[in-house]
Write a protein that holds these residues in place. Sequence first.
Motif, mmCIF file in Angstrom:
data_model
loop_
_atom_site.group_PDB
_atom_site.id
_atom_site.type_symbol
_atom_site.label_atom_id
_atom_site.label_comp_id
_atom_site.label_asym_id
_atom_site.label_seq_id
_atom_site.Cartn_x
_atom_site.Cartn_y
_atom_site.Cartn_z
ATOM 1 N N GLY A 70 2.174 2.198 -3.530
ATOM 2 C CA GLY A 70 0.735 2.953 -4.116
ATOM 3 C C GLY A 70 0.141 1.105 -5.279
ATOM 4 N N ASP B 189 -1.646 10.598 2.018
ATOM 5 C CA ASP B 189 -3.234 10.369 2.122
ATOM 6 C C ASP B 189 -3.099 10.514 3.507
ATOM 7 O OD1 ASP B 189 -2.411 8.005 3.019
ATOM 8 O OD2 ASP B 189 -2.805 7.153 1.278
ATOM 9 N N ALA C 255 -2.325 10.464 -9.000
ATOM 10 C CA ALA C 255 -3.005 10.124 -7.730
ATOM 11 C C ALA C 255 -2.737 10.385 -6.849
ATOM 12 C CB ALA C 255 -2.689 7.892 -8.346
ATOM 13 N N THR C 256 -2.723 9.997 -5.851
ATOM 14 C CA THR C 256 -2.354 10.652 -4.307
ATOM 15 C C THR C 256 -1.006 10.138 -4.074
ATOM 16 O OG1 THR C 256 -3.236 9.030 -2.718
ATOM 17 C CG2 THR C 256 -3.967 11.391 -3.084
ATOM 18 N N LEU C 257 -0.275 10.110 -5.242
ATOM 19 C CA LEU C 257 1.132 9.456 -5.023
ATOM 20 C C LEU C 257 2.956 11.096 -4.865
ATOM 21 C CD1 LEU C 257 0.962 6.146 -6.806
ATOM 22 C CD2 LEU C 257 1.422 6.917 -3.724
ATOM 23 N N ALA D 184 8.245 5.796 -4.330
ATOM 24 C CA ALA D 184 6.797 6.556 -4.375
ATOM 25 C C ALA D 184 6.684 7.102 -2.616
ATOM 26 C CB ALA D 184 5.629 5.706 -4.889
ATOM 27 N N TYR E 52 0.823 -0.944 0.428
ATOM 28 C CA TYR E 52 -0.024 -0.321 -0.077
ATOM 29 C C TYR E 52 0.899 1.253 -0.597
ATOM 30 C CZ TYR E 52 -3.774 3.399 1.165
ATOM 31 O OH TYR E 52 -4.114 4.685 1.588
ATOM 32 N N GLY F 250 2.461 -1.703 -7.730
ATOM 33 C CA GLY F 250 2.788 -0.220 -6.983
ATOM 34 C C GLY F 250 4.109 0.093 -7.625
ATOM 35 N N SER F 251 4.276 1.412 -7.041
ATOM 36 C CA SER F 251 6.029 1.724 -7.603
ATOM 37 C C SER F 251 6.898 1.298 -6.829
ATOM 38 C CB SER F 251 6.494 3.596 -8.094
ATOM 39 O OG SER F 251 5.029 3.841 -8.700
ATOM 40 N N SER G 73 2.114 14.664 -8.239
ATOM 41 C CA SER G 73 1.509 13.650 -8.067
ATOM 42 C C SER G 73 1.581 13.266 -9.320
ATOM 43 C CB SER G 73 -0.399 13.260 -7.610
ATOM 44 O OG SER G 73 -1.168 14.886 -7.842
ATOM 45 N N ARG H 241 2.900 7.787 -0.376
ATOM 46 C CA ARG H 241 1.335 8.506 -0.488
ATOM 47 C C ARG H 241 1.130 9.649 0.286
ATOM 48 N NH1 ARG H 241 -2.632 5.009 -2.500
ATOM 49 N NH2 ARG H 241 -2.412 3.186 -3.005
#
Length: 252
Positions: free
Chosen positions: A162, A193, A227-229, A189, A159, A172-173, A223, A191
């Motif tokens: 990402g 959030d 996305a929220t990254l 990456a 998570y 994810g990344s 981002s 997050r």
Amino acid sequence: DRSLYFHYPHYRTTMPHSSIVKGNYKVIHFYETPVRFPAWNPAMLFDLASDPGEYRNMADEQPALAQALFDDLTNHLASAGGRVPANNAANYNPSIYQAADEYNSRVINGPFVGTRAPGGDEAAQIQTFSGYWMDSWGVNLGLLADDYDGDGLANLAEYALGGDPTDGLDLGSVPAFTRSGGAFRYVHARRNDDSDLVYTVETSTNLVSGAWTAAGSAVEGTSAGGATLDFVTNAVPADAAETFIRLRVEQP
């Protein structure tokens, strides 16, 4: 210019209720009348523009507006053939919805009149990763070290990068590692959030426990893909000794 209608005529985990949203206003109607409050008219009116958290019931202050929206709601349900629950139905089982989290507070407190205090899940407090995921996605990830999709990455790690801990194809990344001039560059990456995960890149020359040193970091760009990254680059000075680098992700 038009109304939105929501209808939940069931006795499952909560009491049957219907609601209408028109413009900035929302009316909620619960069909259940607690035994302690036989005269309860459970109309609730909220101004979503000024009170998006629905803390303040305005039904008593603007009864005409509340009644107009309630009439709109009931007329729509009647025209659409909406089924209204009946407490005396043959298969009526109050024990099912009495077990719901909201039931006791409704029976104890009675109708929502005036202004309510924030609920336990609305207080300004640090949210755990599992709690954040549960609130946001409706998926309980259990222990942070669990690997629900069996892809080799723990739920928290996946998570944080990402990925989706419930999808084995979405990792994810994966962090990128390069050496440029006199420094190592480690890009990962992050997050950005409400889970407030803490990211720290650490270095070591001997892998001895407790000998890891935090490296500096800087946020680059915006981002990724909306996305929220955010992507974070850590520049770690290179020297003659072997340098090991790791990314630590922790809960607050």
